[in-house]
Design a protein around this motif. Structure first.
Motif, PDB file in Angstrom:
ATOM      1  N   VAL A 252       0.853  -1.182   0.000  1.00 11.69           N
ATOM      2  CA  VAL A 252       0.000   0.000   0.000  1.00 11.69           C
ATOM      3  C   VAL A 252       0.892   1.234   0.000  1.00 11.69           C
ATOM      4  O   VAL A 252       1.806   1.364   0.828  1.00 11.69           O
ATOM      5  CB  VAL A 252      -0.925   0.015   1.240  1.00 11.69           C
ATOM      6  N   THR A 253       0.624   2.143  -0.921  1.00 12.62           N
ATOM      7  CA  THR A 253       1.391   3.380  -1.008  1.00 12.62           C
ATOM      8  C   THR A 253       0.921   4.356   0.062  1.00 12.62           C
ATOM      9  O   THR A 253      -0.114   4.149   0.711  1.00 12.62           O
ATOM     10  CB  THR A 253       1.226   4.028  -2.379  1.00 12.62           C
ATOM     11  N   ASP A 255      -0.420   7.122  -0.369  1.00  9.14           N
ATOM     12  CA  ASP A 255      -1.713   7.722  -0.700  1.00  9.14           C
ATOM     13  C   ASP A 255      -2.815   6.664  -0.748  1.00  9.14           C
ATOM     14  O   ASP A 255      -3.839   6.830  -1.410  1.00  9.14           O
ATOM     15  CB  ASP A 255      -1.648   8.513  -2.016  1.00  9.14           C
ATOM     16  N   LYS A 256      -2.581   5.567  -0.021  1.00  7.28           N
ATOM     17  CA  LYS A 256      -3.572   4.502   0.199  1.00  7.28           C
ATOM     18  C   LYS A 256      -4.024   3.829  -1.097  1.00  7.28           C
ATOM     19  O   LYS A 256      -5.206   3.527  -1.287  1.00  7.28           O
ATOM     20  CB  LYS A 256      -4.798   5.045   0.955  1.00  7.28           C
ATOM     21  N   GLN A 257      -3.070   3.562  -1.965  1.00  9.09           N
ATOM     22  CA  GLN A 257      -3.346   2.819  -3.186  1.00  9.09           C
ATOM     23  C   GLN A 257      -2.677   1.449  -3.113  1.00  9.09           C
ATOM     24  O   GLN A 257      -1.507   1.337  -2.722  1.00  9.09           O
ATOM     25  CB  GLN A 257      -2.833   3.577  -4.408  1.00  9.09           C
ATOM     26  N   ILE A 259      -0.905  -1.551  -4.753  1.00  7.74           N
ATOM     27  CA  ILE A 259      -0.126  -1.794  -5.958  1.00  7.74           C
ATOM     28  C   ILE A 259       0.489  -3.185  -5.900  1.00  7.74           C
ATOM     29  O   ILE A 259       0.632  -3.772  -4.827  1.00  7.74           O
ATOM     30  CB  ILE A 259       0.987  -0.748  -6.150  1.00  7.74           C
ATOM     31  N   GLN A 534      -8.432  -2.999  -3.390  1.00  8.17           N
ATOM     32  CA  GLN A 534      -8.602  -1.560  -3.167  1.00  8.17           C
ATOM     33  C   GLN A 534      -9.968  -1.263  -2.564  1.00  8.17           C
ATOM     34  O   GLN A 534     -10.096  -0.402  -1.675  1.00  8.17           O
ATOM     35  CB  GLN A 534      -8.445  -0.811  -4.497  1.00  8.17           C
ATOM     36  N   ASP A 538     -10.335   0.750   0.926  1.00  7.45           N
ATOM     37  CA  ASP A 538     -11.108   1.987   1.048  1.00  7.45           C
ATOM     38  C   ASP A 538     -12.151   1.865   2.154  1.00  7.45           C
ATOM     39  O   ASP A 538     -12.353   2.801   2.949  1.00  7.45           O
ATOM     40  CB  ASP A 538     -11.793   2.308  -0.283  1.00  7.45           C
TER      41      ASP A 538
END
Length: 543
Positions: A252-253, A255-257, A259, A534, A538
């Motif tokens: 998780v990046t 910015d909450k993405q 990958i 994702q 979220d």
């Protein structure tokens, strides 16, 4: 006087554990004995009857609840519990040490074999309620999308978030400090210094063998690819994401993405560097095929310069005193290449967690009683005993002695076990099952285990300062359809990634190979796989 003190301390503990009246009218101990049936497992070579274990003897005395146990040896549990759950007419009322995965919970819930537990938690389980109040993320992780909780969890916090004991996962890298000192080398902090250290191990093999009395060839670095995996080492390449999740290959990046680590420039550059190490004869040729027993046997012979495991004592001959003192073996810190970073292991920030540890079946005659009894497992003085072992046993060793904390209140103190194996003593005394040990308990209700304390110090001092990722993928409870789809996609995606890692580290790869690899990942459904993850990330963060 010592015996009297122990008796008084035990009485106080039991009073603290059992004194509160329950909302449905239960007060322990019950005036007359009640009973229910339960199923659990036990480690090979240990007591097979739970009622003969000190922990359950004390619980029966304190509650006046008798459990009629059936047991299965732990190495046969997976196969036999599936057969047990398939026969609805002979189910016990409780499966205590179930260890069910999400697919199991969803299947048994759909079949009506197990019952939802959230109402019982709210009405007759004050100890578990307190755990959820102190750490509400655990209730979120236990709850499905329809608001149901199908199982009681096992929770073991040792550290929290970036200091959690699982933050670096089970593949922590270790380097032979004795060899470094003998060769006049410092612990490496860059990939160039690390490579130079491995070369020094290789080129000074005869001197190392003579100095340390090693029988067998010197192996600069060994591991088990895709198991005791070395991809922590690529943390510093490219964007700085190590491939530390051998199952999902995601992270998780900030910015909450979500990958895929296998699509990053760091994965490409790091794998190319690993191939360079292999070509230079610095990697064990057997690292791609060896079994655990072979890996350990070579390590115990003193042949490794670098290895990977939860604890190097699993692999090398080293004492706890030497580990604490930083002698003979030390953790290898993050290596700087393009950047310096430590990617946290997914699920680590909430520490140890098993969503499906214990279930109540549809045949349960009195769920309020059973849930009230289970709630005693979540008492702060009871959970550590269930997890590790107890005190006042009749055998030679005890995990704990009854002591006091700084406020003069009862506290379980870990004992020194000498040459005894902590794992064997714990298996002989503990009962596992549902429990909760929060980070706030240490020094209040229980001391830290010695073998956890030094790893926690390693995490905090060596790795946390370089952990620039603010998030890891949490332990989410997917619905049945998404869970099944992720499982199906993961089978091909993981095989694709893990095969590439082994092949490319040994044989190298071209830009064309890399492009084909990326196209294969897309063809295997990587975009859908990431999208499902994702969605739950979220939701976890309230998005």
């Amino acid at each position: 006087m010592r015996k009297i003190s122990m008796i008084l301390a035990l009485a106080l503990c039991l009073a603290l554990l059992m004194s509160s009246a329950l909302a449905d009218g239960y007060t322990f101990p019950l005036e007359s004995t009640e009973s229910f049936t339960a199923l659990t497992n036990y480690p090979v070579g240990t007591e097979s009857d739970p009622n003969n274990r000190t922990i359950f003897k004390r619980l029966e005395e304190a509650t006046n609840v008798h459990v009629e146990w059936r047991t299965i040896q732990s190495d046969q549990w997976g196969e036999k519990i599936a057969l047990e759950m398939a026969n609805a007419k002979t189910l016990p009322e409780l499966v205590f040490n179930a260890g069910f995965g999400d697919t199991d919970l969803q299947k048994y819930a759909k079949q009506g074999a197990i019952i939802p537990l959230e109402d019982y938690i709210d009405t007759c389980m004050p100890n578990l309620q307190k755990v959820f109040e102190q750490a509400p993320e655990y209730r979120v992780m236990c709850t499905d999308e329809n608001g149901h909780i199908w199982a009681f969890p096992w929770i073991e916090q040792l550290g929290y978030e970036k200091t959690a004991i699982q933050a670096v996962g089970s593949n922590m890298p270790f380097i032979n400090k004795g060899w470094l000192d003998f060769l006049g080398l410092e612990v490496p902090t860059t990939v160039d210094d690390f490579e130079a250290a491995l070369i020094a191990f290789r080129d000074n093999a005869d001197a190392l063998k003579a100095e340390f009395g090693i029988d067998g060839s010197i192996i600069p670095m060994s591991f088990i690819m895709n198991d005791q995996d070395p991809y922590f080492l690529i943390n510093g390449f490219g964007e700085g994401y190590g491939d530390v999740d051998n199952w999902r290959h995601i992270t998780v990046t900030n910015d909450k993405q979500v990958i895929s680590t296998a699509t990053t420039e760091g994965f490409k550059k790091g794998t190319a560097w690993m191939h360079k190490l292999y070509e230079e004869g610095l990697i064990d040729p057997e690292a791609f095929t060896q079994e655990w027993s072979t890996y350990v046997a070579k390590g115990k012979s003193g042949r490794y310069g670098v290895c990977f495991s939860w604890d190097v004592a699993n692999i090398a001959q080293v004492s706890m005193d030497d580990l604490i003192a930083g002698k003979s073996w030390v953790p290898l810190p993050a290596l700087t290449a393009d950047v310096r970073n430590v990617t946290p292991c997914n699920g680590a920030f909430t520490s140890g967690f098993d969503r499906g540890r214990c279930v109540v079946t549809a045949l349960c005659k009195n769920p309020e009683l059973v849930c009230s009894w289970i709630d005693q497992m979540y008492a702060p003085m009871q959970s550590p005993q269930n997890n590790w072992g107890t005190y006042g046993e009749d055998d030679e060793f005890d995990i704990f002695e009854m002591s006091t904390n700084d406020a003069g209140e009862p506290m379980l103190k870990h004992t020194w076990l000498g040459d005894a194996s902590p794992v064997e003593v714990r298996e002989a005394e503990s009962v596992n099952g549902p429990l909760a040990i929060l980070d706030s308990y240490y020094g209040v209700y229980v001391t830290l285990p010695d073998d956890a304390a030094y790893r926690l110090n390693w995490i905090k001092d060596i790795y946390t300062p370089d952990m620039n990722n603010d998030y890891c993928y949490p332990n989410v409870f997917m619905n049945a359809d998404d869970n099944k789809q992720c499982s199906n996609l993961s089978a091909d995606l993981s095989k694709c990634v893990n095969t590439a890692k082994s092949d490319w580290v040994m044989n190298g790869f071209t830009d064309a190979d890399w492009e084909k690899f990326q196209n294969d990942l897309k063809a295997y459904g990587l975009e859908e796989y990431l999208a499902i993850h994702q969605k739950y990330l979220d939701a976890y963060f309230g998005g």
